[in-house]
Each structure stands twice: as structure tokens, then as C-alpha cells.
Design a protein around this motif. Structure first.
Motif: not given
Length: 130
Positions: A105-113, A8-11, A43-46, A31-35
């Protein structure tokens, strides 16, 4: 999460990304944020090019998720259009103007680039002068 919840999450992620792509969202990051937090798993950022597009992108995500049977717990930011958020429980979607995204810069804050936005070109804005 069990297998059904993961499906369901992937959908949800697929629907949200398609909704963003349909309205020409840019620099879409998942971004995977479950950990990092128990509040949500993805989380999706656009980015959108204008306030109007940011609002349209967030609306498209909310409408498409609702049509697929997913509950939207809340949404914020559609008034100004600088930064809009759609909360669908295990999925949170942020849509921002590039200058706002660059500044917070929430991309970097949550572990993305951090996205490059316009590679090889000077940024058309100044998020903050140090």
C-alpha cells in the motif's frame, strides 16, 4: 527547482507514463513527493498482471528514459518480477503485481489513494489475513 528542472521532471514523468501505457501497465498513479522527501520529487506506481509484465514494464521505463537522455541511477526487482523499481533521480517508478501493491500500500503511504484494481469484482488474491 527552477523552471528548466521542472520541465525536465515533467518530461521524465510523461516518458515513463507513456512507457508504462505502451506495455499495458494498469492503475498508473503519479504522486508529487517533493514536500515529503528531498530524495525525489515524483513517484509513479503501476501494476502488471504477471511477473513477466512487471519486468517488461520496468525495462520499458528504463529504456525510454535512457533514450531520452536521462540517467538511470539504479533498478531493482527484475529478477523476481513481483516488485520492480526504477530510480531516475527525481523520479522513482514502482511496478508491482496487484497483490504486492495491495499488501504494501505505498500509494496511501505517500499520500495517494489505494487503487480499486478490479472494481465490482472480488480480488483474486489475499494479501494478508487479519
Amino acid at each position: 527547482m527552477n523552471e528548466q528542472e521542472l520541465n525536465d521532471l515533467q518530461k521524465m514523468v510523461d516518458i515513463a507514463v507513456n512507457a508504462l501505457e505502451d506495455v499495458k501497465g494498469k492503475d498508473i498513479t503519479v504522486l508529487e513527493t517533493h514536500e515529503k522527501t528531498p530524495l525525489f520529487a515524483r513517484m509513479i506506481i503501476a501494476s502488471g498482471d504477471s511477473n513477466r509484465q512487471v519486468k517488461a514494464l520496468a525495462n520499458s521505463v528504463a529504456v525510454d528514459l535512457k533514450e531520452a537522455g536521462f540517467e538511470i541511477l539504479g533498478s531493482e526487482g527484475q529478477d523476481s518480477g513481483d516488485w520492480a523499481l526504477v530510480d531516475a533521480g527525481d523520479l522513482v517508478v514502482h511496478v508491482m503485481l496487484p497483490a504486492v501493491r495491495d499488501y504494501y500500500d505505498i500509494d496511501t503511504l505517500w499520500g495517494g489513494e489505494k487503487p480499486s484494481f478490479h472494481e465490482g469484482m472480488q480480488k483474486p488474491w489475499h494479501a494478508a489475513d487479519n
